[in-house]
Structure formats: structure tokens, C-alpha cells
Design a protein around this motif. Structure first.
Motif, PDB file in Angstrom:
ATOM      1  N   THR A 245       0.830  -1.324  -0.331  1.00 47.36           N
ATOM      2  CA  THR A 245      -0.019   0.078  -0.046  1.00 47.36           C
ATOM      3  C   THR A 245       1.000   1.277   0.000  1.00 47.36           C
ATOM      4  O   THR A 245       0.660   1.991  -0.861  1.00 47.36           O
ATOM      5  CB  THR A 245      -1.125  -0.033   1.022  1.00 47.36           C
ATOM      6  OG1 THR A 245      -1.603  -0.996   1.358  1.00 47.36           O
ATOM      7  CG2 THR A 245      -1.757   1.396   1.049  1.00 47.36           C
ATOM      8  N   PHE A 249       1.795   4.353  -2.936  1.00 46.69           N
ATOM      9  CA  PHE A 249       1.376   5.386  -2.050  1.00 46.69           C
ATOM     10  C   PHE A 249       2.094   6.279  -2.728  1.00 46.69           C
ATOM     11  O   PHE A 249       2.565   7.974  -2.964  1.00 46.69           O
ATOM     12  CB  PHE A 249       1.013   5.774  -0.379  1.00 46.69           C
ATOM     13  CG  PHE A 249       0.331   5.650   0.106  1.00 46.69           C
ATOM     14  CD1 PHE A 249      -1.357   5.914  -0.694  1.00 46.69           C
ATOM     15  CD2 PHE A 249      -0.362   4.997   0.764  1.00 46.69           C
ATOM     16  CE1 PHE A 249      -2.200   5.217  -0.433  1.00 46.69           C
ATOM     17  CE2 PHE A 249      -1.295   5.083   2.056  1.00 46.69           C
ATOM     18  CZ  PHE A 249      -2.538   5.078   1.323  1.00 46.69           C
ATOM     19  N   ALA A 252       0.960   6.987  -6.384  1.00 46.74           N
ATOM     20  CA  ALA A 252      -0.774   7.884  -6.275  1.00 46.74           C
ATOM     21  C   ALA A 252      -0.613   8.725  -4.889  1.00 46.74           C
ATOM     22  O   ALA A 252      -1.917   9.541  -5.948  1.00 46.74           O
ATOM     23  CB  ALA A 252      -2.075   7.173  -5.208  1.00 46.74           C
ATOM     24  N   THR A 262      -6.836   6.133  -7.165  1.00 46.21           N
ATOM     25  CA  THR A 262      -7.294   6.064  -5.789  1.00 46.21           C
ATOM     26  C   THR A 262      -6.880   4.253  -5.746  1.00 46.21           C
ATOM     27  O   THR A 262      -7.056   3.962  -4.916  1.00 46.21           O
ATOM     28  CB  THR A 262      -8.338   6.522  -5.203  1.00 46.21           C
ATOM     29  OG1 THR A 262      -9.303   6.391  -5.902  1.00 46.21           O
ATOM     30  CG2 THR A 262      -8.283   8.083  -4.809  1.00 46.21           C
ATOM     31  N   ILE A 263      -7.215   4.352  -6.954  1.00 44.76           N
ATOM     32  CA  ILE A 263      -7.873   2.437  -6.726  1.00 44.76           C
ATOM     33  C   ILE A 263      -6.201   1.384  -6.713  1.00 44.76           C
ATOM     34  O   ILE A 263      -5.668   0.439  -6.296  1.00 44.76           O
ATOM     35  CB  ILE A 263      -8.197   1.830  -7.956  1.00 44.76           C
ATOM     36  CG1 ILE A 263      -8.678   0.695  -8.318  1.00 44.76           C
ATOM     37  CG2 ILE A 263      -6.753   1.489  -9.293  1.00 44.76           C
ATOM     38  CD1 ILE A 263      -9.845  -0.102  -7.696  1.00 44.76           C
ATOM     39  N   PHE A 264      -5.393   2.529  -6.736  1.00 39.15           N
ATOM     40  CA  PHE A 264      -4.050   1.669  -6.717  1.00 39.15           C
ATOM     41  C   PHE A 264      -3.161   0.952  -5.301  1.00 39.15           C
ATOM     42  O   PHE A 264      -2.968  -0.173  -5.468  1.00 39.15           O
ATOM     43  CB  PHE A 264      -2.868   2.817  -6.478  1.00 39.15           C
ATOM     44  CG  PHE A 264      -1.902   3.123  -8.187  1.00 39.15           C
ATOM     45  CD1 PHE A 264      -2.936   2.960  -9.411  1.00 39.15           C
ATOM     46  CD2 PHE A 264      -0.695   3.540  -8.034  1.00 39.15           C
ATOM     47  CE1 PHE A 264      -1.906   2.572 -10.395  1.00 39.15           C
ATOM     48  CE2 PHE A 264       0.114   4.122  -9.598  1.00 39.15           C
ATOM     49  CZ  PHE A 264      -0.542   3.472 -10.682  1.00 39.15           C
ATOM     50  N   PRO A 265      -3.888   1.680  -4.353  1.00 40.28           N
ATOM     51  CA  PRO A 265      -3.758   0.129  -2.976  1.00 40.28           C
ATOM     52  C   PRO A 265      -4.451  -1.160  -3.097  1.00 40.28           C
ATOM     53  O   PRO A 265      -3.040  -2.245  -3.306  1.00 40.28           O
ATOM     54  CB  PRO A 265      -4.152   1.068  -1.622  1.00 40.28           C
ATOM     55  CG  PRO A 265      -3.915   2.775  -2.515  1.00 40.28           C
ATOM     56  CD  PRO A 265      -4.618   2.598  -3.593  1.00 40.28           C
ATOM     57  N   PRO A 266      -5.243  -1.460  -3.629  1.00 40.96           N
ATOM     58  CA  PRO A 266      -5.778  -2.847  -3.783  1.00 40.96           C
ATOM     59  C   PRO A 266      -5.415  -2.378  -4.529  1.00 40.96           C
ATOM     60  O   PRO A 266      -4.843  -4.676  -4.918  1.00 40.96           O
ATOM     61  CB  PRO A 266      -7.157  -2.727  -3.607  1.00 40.96           C
ATOM     62  CG  PRO A 266      -7.891  -1.209  -3.799  1.00 40.96           C
ATOM     63  CD  PRO A 266      -6.186   0.044  -3.345  1.00 40.96           C
ATOM     64  N   VAL A 269      -1.758  -4.594  -4.208  1.00 43.28           N
ATOM     65  CA  VAL A 269      -1.716  -5.680  -2.993  1.00 43.28           C
ATOM     66  C   VAL A 269      -1.915  -6.450  -4.328  1.00 43.28           C
ATOM     67  O   VAL A 269      -1.910  -7.876  -3.709  1.00 43.28           O
ATOM     68  CB  VAL A 269      -2.041  -5.179  -1.966  1.00 43.28           C
ATOM     69  CG1 VAL A 269      -2.319  -6.419  -1.037  1.00 43.28           C
ATOM     70  CG2 VAL A 269      -1.965  -4.254  -1.571  1.00 43.28           C
TER      71      VAL A 269
ATOM     72  N   THR B 202     -11.643   6.195  -8.251  1.00 38.50           N
ATOM     73  CA  THR B 202     -11.486   4.986  -9.247  1.00 38.50           C
ATOM     74  C   THR B 202     -11.550   4.038  -8.126  1.00 38.50           C
ATOM     75  O   THR B 202     -12.396   2.485  -8.426  1.00 38.50           O
ATOM     76  CB  THR B 202      -9.718   4.121  -9.782  1.00 38.50           C
ATOM     77  OG1 THR B 202      -8.844   5.487  -8.847  1.00 38.50           O
ATOM     78  CG2 THR B 202      -9.832   5.115 -10.933  1.00 38.50           C
ATOM     79  N   ILE B 203     -11.772   3.954  -6.468  1.00 42.11           N
ATOM     80  CA  ILE B 203     -11.825   2.779  -5.735  1.00 42.11           C
ATOM     81  C   ILE B 203     -13.630   2.976  -4.915  1.00 42.11           C
ATOM     82  O   ILE B 203     -13.943   1.903  -4.567  1.00 42.11           O
ATOM     83  CB  ILE B 203     -10.645   3.403  -4.861  1.00 42.11           C
ATOM     84  CG1 ILE B 203     -10.038   1.482  -3.988  1.00 42.11           C
ATOM     85  CG2 ILE B 203     -11.399   4.515  -3.258  1.00 42.11           C
ATOM     86  CD1 ILE B 203      -9.359   2.114  -3.049  1.00 42.11           C
ATOM     87  N   TYR B 259      -9.792   0.209   5.415  1.00 40.90           N
ATOM     88  CA  TYR B 259      -8.445  -0.116   4.217  1.00 40.90           C
ATOM     89  C   TYR B 259      -8.695   0.923   3.567  1.00 40.90           C
ATOM     90  O   TYR B 259      -7.669   1.912   2.640  1.00 40.90           O
ATOM     91  CB  TYR B 259      -7.789  -0.814   3.926  1.00 40.90           C
ATOM     92  CG  TYR B 259      -6.954  -0.646   2.886  1.00 40.90           C
ATOM     93  CD1 TYR B 259      -5.631  -0.921   3.476  1.00 40.90           C
ATOM     94  CD2 TYR B 259      -7.677  -1.559   1.882  1.00 40.90           C
ATOM     95  CE1 TYR B 259      -4.675  -0.948   2.040  1.00 40.90           C
ATOM     96  CE2 TYR B 259      -6.308  -1.913   0.457  1.00 40.90           C
ATOM     97  CZ  TYR B 259      -4.698  -1.413   1.073  1.00 40.90           C
ATOM     98  OH  TYR B 259      -4.269  -1.738   0.147  1.00 40.90           O
ATOM     99  N   ILE B 267      -4.885   9.852  -0.753  1.00 39.18           N
ATOM    100  CA  ILE B 267      -5.012   9.559  -1.756  1.00 39.18           C
ATOM    101  C   ILE B 267      -5.243  11.263  -2.289  1.00 39.18           C
ATOM    102  O   ILE B 267      -4.410  12.178  -2.962  1.00 39.18           O
ATOM    103  CB  ILE B 267      -4.291   8.696  -3.083  1.00 39.18           C
ATOM    104  CG1 ILE B 267      -4.277   7.728  -2.467  1.00 39.18           C
ATOM    105  CG2 ILE B 267      -4.731   9.121  -4.037  1.00 39.18           C
ATOM    106  CD1 ILE B 267      -4.462   6.339  -3.499  1.00 39.18           C
TER     107      ILE B 267
END
Lengths: 460, 393
Positions: A245, A249, A252, A262-266, A269, B202-203, B259, B267
Motif C-alpha cells: 500500500t 502511495f 498515487a 485511488t485504486i492503486f493501493p488494493p 497489493v 477509481t476505488i 482500508y 491519496i
């Protein structure tokens, strides 16, 4: 016997067993410890080790040249200020994650099939983190000053930027490395004691004795061992999430289109687990073949790992799809420009190769036949490793090389030293792995004995 | 012995009746509200709708997930998940009021605004009313069709005494999860994210999908726990360890919610781009900020520590209370997602924000219990896990 076939409760066509029949405690101990104590210097090991250590030598040369000349020997430029150094860093760190996932999370989820692969998956984690760590440490340009990264009281006026994910990385990675190493070592203690007791050569016995920390196998020892192992598993679990994560960051939190999403962390992983499982397969398929470990690492393991890979690949695919959709949805000309350039620009080959490797080809894993074919799994695992490397290349290079103003556009070409360093770390990793196979039980003897008890007498 | 649904039919009937009364009163309330303040009505209805559709969608996805991963926990709650999945047609009907509220809810339906706005013009071929209706139809046709298809396959296997899953069913379930993830994401973008059409994340879809799964687990825990009170033989079969499993799922999804939500915040806060930060500047820097504090305390902090305890997870009554807390927090989270878009100056909730979810909920529970009564037995038959349990007894 029923349980031997299918320890889980789904009751579909009987699962292949997690451990082949007929392995007694003695047979397990002998089979695994012999690999370390009475190794036959096979041509395969020698050949592999020679290639690996030669490549590792390239790395040493590349590092020495780097220290004397500076990071200018790499292909990094303006605006591509970050390239192979961070691509390979993220690639290696990602590979490490499968080890922690297999050893800690699957332990907590009571998945007994993890037993025969956790030891070398953990070893893989530590070696991969070691390779990963080299890159940012060297990229600072003055690695002898790397201790400045840590916040310590000093009179130099050096202050860390606590809002920067790069600093969080320092903490995350060093924690990850130390917890993983500790976890691996604690798990090894009972096996090191077995080696100590079985070793004939005095030097080997002495070394194993020191490493076994006076393990006598008393009930008290086992009780404490169990607690320590479980606590470390609990500590490792959040690290799987936190490390990658924070790596995500790094990108991101910036403003760069292609990084800031924002989708980067999941998605990072999932990608890490994806590439990690691919690497576990790439390593264990030849390993089980070479050392006749098919009874321990069975078709069931390969099948399960293939399924995890397929699932993670789909999560990663969701990430790609969201990036593409939102690039259009956001209406931002920069986002759209970046995406169009990524998919049709001069480096579009890398994007489409990535889609082929990570999304298209692994879909064959839906077929049971593909999951049962060792050769095909091996090929796919290599394809995914390549794909995940390309993913980081695409994210990093194709987001940077077209800067906001066309006058700052610059293409990126890696130099021979970039490659020397990259293949060098692969060699370094494999060298460590060959040494590990040679000197340490590749499968946990203690846990395999437990498993054989469970398999023969049912789970209680 | 597998207890028949017949045994608890009278109790289910009485719950169903009460649900209907709540539903009717709630509906009467929001209909009255619609005449008083139609704009507020549509917002509140959207909140209530987004909340309740989480259960049928979540139920069906969990059924498919269980087909893939197995485990006794899933057999324990299978009848409830099936009833949940069978509630999708009801949700299609309940969507109808929103079709009349598009002009109030979605800025992109205003031709004059779109004409002056580059960003909205760029999306016009996707965000226009006709295509919006087509997409709604596609979502529901696909959701209902696919769920009926899979449910029929599962029922046939159960009737014929076959093992619960086959490789074919597993592949269809895997594919189903992929397709549902995509369609649910697109649906929440259409229905919820596009109320602020200049903002994107995107999340976003993932946060809401995780919320739906969490909501489904909480709803299911409450239902199993209350059914146990009604049927002693059923209760005998539900061992504490299954509650432990369900509690662990609640914990996992609580963590995933925290999370993903926190990742989005870090972000966007870190980059501080004007078009993105507005979403948080309304929600964190006005009097709305009370809500994230509540969310942190009761959607994450309290349930996290409560759900760490094995004692709580193994006690149906305690676990049920934690589930109730989380259900309320799911609603609060959704209110915080939707309302600030229309009340940018500060905290504002209407009585309808609560009456609409209660009204829709009454109707939903009425329908849900009706589907549940349609099953013969309270636990699926012919599952190896039941055979194993019989051995133990």
C-alpha cells in the motif's frame, strides 16, 4: 482414508492429497534433511549455481561502477527521473509478498496445504526483499549516507519529511524485512535442531547447533515456539497490506496522471500477490522435479496456487479497467492524453504486452487441464512474472516520459548498466536460493510430521 | 436431522407481518414526504435504495464465492443468501421511483448545464437519459437472469442428491463474480457517483462493493441468530465456530472498508487537486465532519476491537449487536456519501433519510421472508458437512 482424499468439506471430485500416502515421520525427516546433509552435487545444482553466481557477479560490478561514477550510468533522465531503479524495486517487493501471504495468512486461515511450500516461500520473501532494498539505497546516489533516511537526533539539520510516502517506505520495508526474517528463522529452529542431531560432520553439527539455539524439543519449548510463531504470523499479516500500500502511495500521492489514482493501493497489493505466486510456482516446479518432492508438493498445491493467481490476476484486471474507465470519465485532458499515449503512443507495445501477459494468457487457468499441467503452469508463471515487470514499467515510464509540456518530453532507453543491475539481482536472488536449497531444509520437517499425523489420523 | 422450515413458519409469518406494517407506514411517510419536498424525497430514496440493494447483490455474490471456496459457514447461511438473491426482482421494481427523480438527482440531465460544461459534454454519449435507462435495464436483466440460472443449477444439484458444486458450476460462479463486480461498479457510478459528475475516484466502486458484502454478513448474522431462537433443532446444528467464521468475515470486511476508505482519503488529500479535493472539503471541512468522526469510532474502531474477541464472535447475541451497529453505520456512511452533494454548506439530514430506508426495509424484509419460506429445509441437504456433523452427534 476418506479424509486423506479430501480434508475439506466441499465434496467435489476428490481433491488430490496435500501429502502423498505412506510418509512416516522417519521417512519425512530422512527425505528432507538428506537434501541438506547428504547433498549429491548434481550437475543441475552446480550448473544453476554457476550461472546464478556469475550474474550476481555482474551485479557487483554494476554496483562498483555505480559507486565510482554515479547514477548517471543509468538511463534515467528528465523527465523519466525514476525508471529501472523503482521498477525493479517494486517488482522484487511484490514477489516477496506471496511468501508472507502463504506463511502467515494461510496459517491463520488454517489452510493445511501451505505447509510444504511455506518454508521456501518465506526464504523467497527475504531474498526478494534484499534485492528490492538495494535499488532505493543505491538510487540515493550516496549510499553511505543512507542512514540519513532514519529520523535520529542529529546536529546536521537533516529532517525527514513525514508526509512523504517515501519515508513511510523506509519504515515499512525495514519492518517487513526484519519481521519476515525473524518469522522464517523462528520457524526453522526445530528443523535446525533435527539437522544438528543428524549431522555427521563436526563443523556442520557445530553450526547447526548454534543456530538451533539449544532446542531440545521439550513440551515447554514447543509451547513457546507455537506462541511465538502465531504472534509473528499475526504481525506479518498486516505487513502484506501495508508494505505494498505504501509502495503504491509513492506514486498515487503525486500529481502525475497515470500515478495519481485511488485504486492503486488494493490493485498494487493484488498485483504483488499475483507476481509472488507466479514466482513461487516458477521456483517450486523445477525444485520438486529436481529433488523428487512430488510427494510433498503435490498437484493440489499447484492447482491451489494457480487458482489464487487467476483470482489475483482478475483483481489486477479490475484495476486496469477502472484506470481506463476513469481516465475517460474524469474528463481531464491530462488523464485522457496519458491513457491514449499509453495505449497508442510509441511505447504502446509495453502496454499491450502487459495486457497479454497479465490478463489474456492467464485466463487459460480457468481450465482444470491447464491447472493440472505442470509445464503449462511453469510457462504461465514466467509469463506473469514478465507481465508484472511490464506493469511497473508501464506505470512508471509511460506516465513520466510525456511530461505536461511537450518541450519536456523525452524518451527513455535503459543502459547496459540498468540491465546488468537487473539481471544481477536475479542472479543474486538465485544464488541465495541455491545456497538455501543446499544448506537448509526446504520444507518444514516439523510441520510435515504434523501434517502426516493429520492426514493419517484425521484432523483434531 | 434437518429441521423443516414448517417448524418456524408461524414465527416467520409474524415477522413478515410486522415488516409489512413497518413497510406500509414507512412508505406512507415517504409518499407524504414526496409531496412536501420532492427533491429531498429522491435523495433519501436513493440512500435507502443503495442501502438495501446491497443485501440481494451481496447475497448472490457470497453464494458464488462460497461455491468457489467452500466451508461450513456458507452452508449454514445458504438459505438466507438464496432468499437474498431471490429479492433482486423486488429491487428492480423498487428502482422505478428513481426513474422519475433523475432530473432532481443528476446534474448531467440538465441540457442547459451540459451545454456550458466541457467535462459533462465529453460524457454526454454515456450520461444521457436514454442510455441511462438502457443500462438500468441491462443491469437488472443480467443480475436477475444470472442469479436465477445459478440458483436453479444449485437447487437441481441439491434435489438430485449430487455434491453441492461441480467444476462447471465453479467456473460459472467465478465468471459471475467477475461480471457482477463490473456491473455493480458501473451501477454505483451511474446511481451514486454521478450525482457529483465532475468528481471521480477509481476505488469508489470497490468501497461500495465491500460495504455491500459487510452489510450482507451483518444482516445474515442477525437472521441466523434470530432463527436459532425460534428453532431449537436448527440451533443445535449451528455451532459456535460458524459464528466465529461469520464474525471473522465481518472483521475482515470492516477492515477492508476502513482500508479502502482511508486509502482514498490519503491519496486525494495528499495530491490536493481541486477537482478531487472538493469531495472531501465538503465532507471533512464543514459541519459534515462530525460524520467521519462517528464513522471512525463506530464503523471501524469499536467493531474492530469487539470483533477481535473470540468470546464475542462465538456468542450469537453479542455478535448480533455488533452486526446491528455496523448496519446502522453502513447507512450513516451512505448518507455521508449522498447528502453532502446536495448540502454543500454543512450538516443537513432530513427525517426522510431515515424513513426511506425503514420503509424500503420493511418491504424488503417482507419479501425476503416470503422467499425464505419457499424453501423446504432450513439447511441445505446432501452437503458433506452435514454428514460429517451427523457423525459427531
Amino acid at each position: 482414508m476418506e479424509r486423506l482424499q479430501s480434508p475439506d468439506v466441499r465434496g467435489i471430485a476428490p481433491n488430490p492429497p496435500v501429502l502423498a500416502k505412506g510418509y512416516t515421520y522417519d521417512a519425512i525427516t530422512e527425505k528432507i534433511s538428506d537434501l541438506s546433509l547428504n547433498p549429491k552435487l548434481t550437475r543441475g545444482w552446480l550448473g544453476g549455481f554457476s550461472i546464478a553466481i556469475t550474474l550476481a557477479g555482474c551485479m557487483v560490478v554494476a554496483i562498483i561502477h555505480l559507486l565510482f561514477t554515479g547514477v548517471g550510468i543509468w538511463g534515467n533522465n528528465q523527465p523519466v527521473g525514476w525508471a529501472f531503479d523503482i521498477i525493479n524495486f517494486v517488482w522484487w517487493i511484490g514477489i516477496g509478498h506471496a511468501g508472507t501471504l502463504i506463511s502467515a495468512i494461510l496459517l491463520l486461515l488454517k489452510q493445511n496445504w501451505r505447509t510444504s511450500i511455506n518454508r521456501f516461500a518465506e526464504a523467497m520473501t527475504i531474498f526478494a526483499v534484499a534485492c528490492a532494498g538495494l535499488y532505493p539505497l543505491l538510487h540515493t546516489g550516496r549510499p553511505w549516507l543512507d542512514y540519513w533516511l532514519f529520523p535520529f537526533p542529529n546536529s546536521m539539520g537533516v529532517q525527514q519529511q513525514f508526509r512523504s510516502p517515501l519515508l513511510w517506505d523506509v519504515f515499512a520495508i525495514s519492518t517487513y524485512a526484519s519481521v519476515s526474517a525473524l518469522y522464517w528463522f523462528v520457524g526453522l529452529i526445530p528443523d535446525l535442531a533435527v539437522l544438528r542431531d543428524r549431522a555427521v560432520k563436526p563443523v556442520a553439527r557445530k553450526i547447526y547447533a548454534i543456530l538451533a539455539l539449544g532446542w531440545r524439543g521439550s513440551a515447554q519449548h514447543w509451547r513457546r515456539y507455537r506462541i511465538a510463531y502465531l504472534v509473528l504470523a499475526g504481525l506479518s499479516t498486516p505487513l502484506v497490506l501495508s508494505v505494498h500500500t505504501i509502495v503504491s502511495f509513492d506514486f498515487a500521492e503525486s500529481l502525475i496522471p497515470g500515478w495519481h489514482t485511488t485504486i492503486f493501493p488494493p490493485y498494487f497489493v493484488a498485483g504483488a500477490i499475483y507476481s509472488g505466486f507466479a514466482m513461487v510456482l516458477s521456483l517450486c516446479i523445477p525444485l520438486r522435479k529436481a529433488y523428487g518432492l512430488e510427494g510433498f508438493i503435490t498437484a493440489r498445491h499447484l492447482n491451489n496456487m494457480a487458482k489464487v493467481m487467476l483470482a489475483m490476476g482478475l483483481v489486477v484486471g479490475y484495476g486496469y479497467a477502472m484506470e481506463a474507465f476513469m481516465a475517460w470519465y474524469s474528463g481531464s485532458p491530462h488523464e485522457m492524453g496519458m491513457f491514449i499515449n499509453r495505449t497508442t503512443g510509441p511505447m504502446a507495445w509495453s502496454y499491450w504486452a502487459l495486457i497479454a501477459c497479465n490478463i489474456v494468457i492467464p485466463q487459460t487457468l480457468w481450465l482444470r487441464r491447464a491447472r493440472r499441467s505442470t509445464l503449462w503452469l511453469f510457462i504461465i508463471s514466467i509469463v506473469v512474472n514478465v507481465g508484472m515487470w511490464l506493469e511497473r514499467f508501464v506505470i512508471i515510464v509511460t506516465s513520466l516520459y510525456r511530461d505536461f509540456i511537450p518541450s519536456s518530453w523525452h524518451t527513455y532507453v535503459p543502459t547496459i548498466w540498468d540491465f546488468a543491475m537487473f539481471f544481477g539481482t536475479i542472479g543474486f536472488f538465485l544464488t541465495l536460493f541455491f545456497l538455501f536449497i543446499r544448506y537448509v531444509p526446504v520444507i518444514s520437517i516439523a510441520e510435515m510430521r504434523e501434517l502426516s499425523h493429520e492426514v493419517e489420523h484425521g484432523h483434531h | 436431522m434437518n429441521e423443516q422450515i414448517e417448524a418456524i413458519r408461524p414465527r416467520l409469518n409474524s415477522i413478515q407481518q410486522r415488516a409489512l406494517i413497518v413497510g406500509v407506514i414507512g412508505t406512507a411517510g415517504i409518499v407524504a414526504g414526496a409531496f412536501m419536498d420532492s427533491e429531498q424525497f429522491y435523495r433519501s430514496y436513493l440512500i435507502g435504495y443503495l442501502f438495501w440493494i446491497g443485501i440481494p447483490l451481496g447475497s448472490f455474490c457470497l453464494l458464488m464465492l462460497h461455491n468457489l471456496v467452500g466451508g461450513p459457514w456458507g452452508f449454514t447461511i445458504r438459505r438466507l443468501l438464496e432468499a437474498g438473491a431471490k429479492s433482486l426482482p423486488l429491487m428492480a421494481i423498487l428502482f422505478i421511483p428513481l426513474l422519475f427523480g433523475t432530473h432532481t438527482l443528476y446534474e448531467w440531465t440538465h441540457a442547459d448545464i451540459v451545454a456550458k460544461d466541457e467535462v459533462l459534454k465529453n460524457k454526454e454519449f454515456y450520461f444521457n437519459l436514454n442510455f441511462f435507462y438502457v443500462r438500468v435495464a441491462i443491469y437488472f436483466l443480467f443480475w436477475i437472469g444470472y442469479s436465477l440460472f445459478i440458483l436453479r443449477m444449485m437447487r437441481r444439484r441439491e434435489k438430485n442428491g449430487e455434491s453441492p458444486v461441480s467444476p462447471g458450476l465453479q467456473n460459472l460462479s467465478g465468471l459471475g463474480i467477475v461480471l457482477f463486480a463490473i456491473t455493480i461498479t458501473l451501477a454505483v457510478i451511474d446511481w451514486a457517483m454521478s450525482i457529483e459528475p465532475h468528481w471521480s475516484s477509481t476505488i469508489y466502486g470497490l468501497i461500495l462493493i465491500i460495504g455491500q458484502a459487510l452489510l450482507t454478513f451483518c444482516f445474515t448474522v442477525i437472521m441466523v441468530a434470530s432463527m436459532m431462537g425460534m428453532a431449537p433443532k436448527f440451533a443445535e446444528r449451528i455451532r459456535a465456530v460458524y459464528f466465529n467464521d461469520l464474525g471473522n468475515f465481518m472483521l475482515a470486511f470492516t477492515l477492508l472498508w476502513a482500508y479502502t476508505s482511508l486509502s482514498q482519503l490519503i491519496i486525494i488529500w495528499g495530491a490536493n487537486l481541486p477537482e478531487e479535493a472538493t469531495w472531501y472539503s465538503v465532507r471533512l471541512y464543514t459541519s459534515w465532519k462530525i460524520v467521519p468522526i462517528v464513522l471512525f469510532a463506530f464503523h471501524f474502531f469499536a467493531p474492530f476491537f469487539l470483533l477481535l474477541s473470540r468470546k464475542i464472535k462465538r456468542n450469537p447475541k453479542f455478535l448480533m449487536r455488533v452486526a446491528m451497529l455496523l448496519i446502522v453505520m453502513r447507512l450513516v456512511d451512505l448518507i455521508w456519501f449522498i447528502e453532502p452533494a446536495f448540502n454543500r454548506t454543512g450538516f443537513h439530514v432530513s427525517w426522510m433519510d431515515f424513513v426511506a430506508p425503514i420503509g424500503i426495509g420493511g418491504i424488503f424484509v417482507y419479501w425476503f421472508i416470503g422467499r425464505l419460506k419457499g424453501a423446504d429445509t432450513m439447511l441445505p441437504v446432501n452437503t458433506p458437512f452435514l454428514a460429517q456433523q451427523a457423525e459427531h452427534h
